[in-house]
Motif scaffolding. Structure first.
Motif, PDB file in Angstrom:
ATOM      1  N   GLY A   9      47.879 -16.440  32.468  1.00 16.16           N
ATOM      2  CA  GLY A   9      48.794 -15.356  32.767  1.00 16.16           C
ATOM      3  C   GLY A   9      49.607 -15.684  34.005  1.00 16.16           C
ATOM      4  O   GLY A   9      49.546 -16.793  34.499  1.00 16.16           O
ATOM      5  N   TYR A  36      37.309  -7.320  26.882  1.00 15.50           N
ATOM      6  CA  TYR A  36      37.159  -6.316  27.921  1.00 15.50           C
ATOM      7  C   TYR A  36      38.502  -6.129  28.612  1.00 15.50           C
ATOM      8  O   TYR A  36      39.324  -7.052  28.683  1.00 15.50           O
ATOM      9  CB  TYR A  36      36.144  -6.765  28.967  1.00 15.50           C
ATOM     10  N   GLN A  38      40.216  -4.618  32.351  1.00 12.09           N
ATOM     11  CA  GLN A  38      39.950  -4.199  33.731  1.00 12.09           C
ATOM     12  C   GLN A  38      41.224  -3.671  34.351  1.00 12.09           C
ATOM     13  O   GLN A  38      42.180  -4.422  34.568  1.00 12.09           O
ATOM     14  CB  GLN A  38      39.409  -5.363  34.562  1.00 12.09           C
ATOM     15  N   GLY A  41      41.293  -2.190  40.486  1.00 11.74           N
ATOM     16  CA  GLY A  41      40.288  -1.548  41.312  1.00 11.74           C
ATOM     17  C   GLY A  41      39.103  -0.974  40.567  1.00 11.74           C
ATOM     18  O   GLY A  41      38.271  -0.281  41.163  1.00 11.74           O
ATOM     19  N   GLU A  42      38.998  -1.279  39.273  1.00 19.17           N
ATOM     20  CA  GLU A  42      37.912  -0.706  38.477  1.00 19.17           C
ATOM     21  C   GLU A  42      37.012  -1.793  37.897  1.00 19.17           C
ATOM     22  O   GLU A  42      37.320  -2.982  37.957  1.00 19.17           O
ATOM     23  CB  GLU A  42      38.488   0.141  37.339  1.00 19.17           C
ATOM     24  N   LEU A  44      34.923  -3.452  34.478  1.00 20.58           N
ATOM     25  CA  LEU A  44      35.385  -3.836  33.153  1.00 20.58           C
ATOM     26  C   LEU A  44      34.964  -2.790  32.129  1.00 20.58           C
ATOM     27  O   LEU A  44      33.862  -2.229  32.205  1.00 20.58           O
ATOM     28  CB  LEU A  44      34.798  -5.195  32.745  1.00 20.58           C
ATOM     29  N   PHE A  89      39.840  -9.689  29.465  1.00 19.83           N
ATOM     30  CA  PHE A  89      38.849 -10.761  29.424  1.00 19.83           C
ATOM     31  C   PHE A  89      38.289 -10.907  28.016  1.00 19.83           C
ATOM     32  O   PHE A  89      37.865  -9.918  27.407  1.00 19.83           O
ATOM     33  CB  PHE A  89      37.674 -10.457  30.365  1.00 19.83           C
ATOM     34  N   GLN A 105      38.640 -16.661  31.761  1.00 22.18           N
ATOM     35  CA  GLN A 105      39.099 -16.493  33.132  1.00 22.18           C
ATOM     36  C   GLN A 105      39.944 -15.253  33.336  1.00 22.18           C
ATOM     37  O   GLN A 105      40.292 -14.911  34.461  1.00 22.18           O
ATOM     38  CB  GLN A 105      39.891 -17.734  33.589  1.00 22.18           C
ATOM     39  N   GLY A 106      40.265 -14.552  32.254  1.00 24.95           N
ATOM     40  CA  GLY A 106      41.070 -13.340  32.362  1.00 24.95           C
ATOM     41  C   GLY A 106      42.556 -13.631  32.246  1.00 24.95           C
ATOM     42  O   GLY A 106      43.039 -14.681  32.685  1.00 24.95           O
ATOM     43  N   THR A 107      43.271 -12.688  31.649  1.00 23.93           N
ATOM     44  CA  THR A 107      44.727 -12.781  31.506  1.00 23.93           C
ATOM     45  C   THR A 107      45.335 -11.477  31.996  1.00 23.93           C
ATOM     46  O   THR A 107      45.003 -10.400  31.492  1.00 23.93           O
ATOM     47  CB  THR A 107      45.141 -13.006  30.033  1.00 23.93           C
ATOM     48  N   GLU A 108      46.193 -11.602  32.986  1.00 25.65           N
ATOM     49  CA  GLU A 108      46.843 -10.404  33.530  1.00 25.65           C
ATOM     50  C   GLU A 108      48.051 -10.035  32.688  1.00 25.65           C
ATOM     51  O   GLU A 108      48.897 -10.881  32.388  1.00 25.65           O
ATOM     52  CB  GLU A 108      47.271 -10.649  34.975  1.00 25.65           C
TER      53      GLU A 108
ATOM     54  N   ARG B  42      40.766 -13.540  39.332  1.00 26.54           N
ATOM     55  CA  ARG B  42      40.259 -12.547  38.392  1.00 26.54           C
ATOM     56  C   ARG B  42      38.927 -12.923  37.773  1.00 26.54           C
ATOM     57  O   ARG B  42      38.301 -12.105  37.159  1.00 26.54           O
ATOM     58  CB  ARG B  42      41.262 -12.342  37.273  1.00 26.54           C
ATOM     59  N   GLY B  43      38.495 -14.182  37.933  1.00 28.83           N
ATOM     60  CA  GLY B  43      37.327 -14.639  37.203  1.00 28.83           C
ATOM     61  C   GLY B  43      36.045 -13.949  37.632  1.00 28.83           C
ATOM     62  O   GLY B  43      35.892 -13.522  38.782  1.00 28.83           O
ATOM     63  N   PHE B  88      34.692  -8.509  45.024  1.00 28.21           N
ATOM     64  CA  PHE B  88      34.433  -7.292  44.253  1.00 28.21           C
ATOM     65  C   PHE B  88      33.148  -7.539  43.473  1.00 28.21           C
ATOM     66  O   PHE B  88      33.069  -8.464  42.662  1.00 28.21           O
ATOM     67  CB  PHE B  88      35.624  -7.032  43.328  1.00 28.21           C
ATOM     68  N   PHE B 104      29.710  -2.042  32.372  1.00 25.85           N
ATOM     69  CA  PHE B 104      29.906  -2.327  33.789  1.00 25.85           C
ATOM     70  C   PHE B 104      29.997  -1.058  34.627  1.00 25.85           C
ATOM     71  O   PHE B 104      30.508  -0.024  34.174  1.00 25.85           O
ATOM     72  CB  PHE B 104      31.195  -3.133  33.981  1.00 25.85           C
ATOM     73  N   PRO B 106      31.422   0.744  38.343  1.00 24.02           N
ATOM     74  CA  PRO B 106      32.768   0.811  38.928  1.00 24.02           C
ATOM     75  C   PRO B 106      33.029  -0.239  39.994  1.00 24.02           C
ATOM     76  O   PRO B 106      34.186  -0.432  40.391  1.00 24.02           O
ATOM     77  CB  PRO B 106      32.798   2.209  39.542  1.00 24.02           C
ATOM     78  N   ARG B 109      33.760  -2.974  46.537  1.00 22.72           N
ATOM     79  CA  ARG B 109      34.685  -3.887  47.216  1.00 22.72           C
ATOM     80  C   ARG B 109      34.101  -4.206  48.580  1.00 22.72           C
ATOM     81  O   ARG B 109      33.991  -3.336  49.426  1.00 22.72           O
ATOM     82  CB  ARG B 109      36.047  -3.227  47.369  1.00 22.72           C
TER      83      ARG B 109
END
Lengths: 113, 113
Positions: A9, A36, A38, A41-42, A44, A89, A105-108, B42-43, B88, B104, B106, B109
């Motif tokens: 991303g 998943y 995310q 700030g939260e 998953l 994710f 690794q996640g994609t924004e 993000r990982g 996080f 998961f 919340p 941080r």
């Protein structure tokens, strides 16, 4: 070993555009597959899942089909909204690994109005 | 229904100070419990997991430890925090009777100054 690879991303789309986030995996046997989401700030949240080949998971307009032949589980949505902006994710669970999940690794995703 | 709690939500601690993060799960018995860290990117990095009271498996060598004093309580600790411990922290649970999906909390941080 088991692994999950997601497309890099960030992905930026306009509202109502079509979304695809690619996910491929390496695993022995027949893993369960998950997406998943995310939000900032939260933690998953489970978005959808598929537990066997050709299963299609779906939720909130998102879909993903478990493709054993291509070892893929791509996430799609026909019309994204600004509220879909988040990090996504892909993950797998191989029963031989107990309860542990292997995450990509996640994609924004950023959706602009 | 099941719920998972983490506290505190945010924490700012000086280098060298101790740490204790708590996670509790309600509405289920004998869950598998997990601690993850998500650094500036993000990982997700799996730190510890537990399949029962007093049973802790460490995934990576580090400055942190975990304990499970009760069935639905999972604690992450450190005697002396490092700057690199900032991130996080996410707690999760699953039930092997299901398809393996994890749920998961919340998150906390943590900023080490």
């Amino acid at each position: 070993g088991n692994s999950v690879t997601q497309m890099e991303g960030p992905v930026t789309l306009s509202e109502e555009a079509f979304l695809t986030i690619n996910c491929t995996y390496t695993a022995t046997g027949y893993p369960s597959l998950f997406w998943y989401v995310q939000y900032p700030g939260e933690g998953l949240q489970l978005l959808l899942k598929a537990t066997k080949a050709d299963d299609k998971g779906s939720n909130k307009g998102f879909e993903a089909t478990y493709r054993k032949e291509t070892t893929s589980f791509h996430l799609e949505k026909g019309s994204v909204q600004v509220s879909d902006s988040a990090v996504y994710f892909c993950a797998l669970r191989n029963r031989r690994g107990g309860g542990k999940l292997i995450f990509g690794q996640g994609t924004e995703l950023s959706v602009k109005p | 229904s099941q719920t998972i709690h983490q506290w505190p939500a945010t924490l700012v601690q000086p280098v060298g100070s101790p740490l204790s993060l708590e996670c509790t799960v309600e509405g289920t018995s004998n869950p598998n419990l997990y601690w993850y860290r998500q650094a500036a990117g993000r990982g997700l990095q799996l730190l510890f997991y537990s399949v029962g009271i007093g049973q802790i498996s460490s995934e990576v060598p580090q400055n942190l430890s975990a304990s499970r004093p009760q069935d639905r309580q999972f604690i992450l600790s450190s005697k002396k925090l490092l700057l690199s411990d900032s991130g996080f922290y996410l707690c999760a649970w699953n039930d092997l009777a299901g398809d393996g999906e994890q749920y998961f909390g919340p998150g906390t941080r943590l900023t080490v100054t």
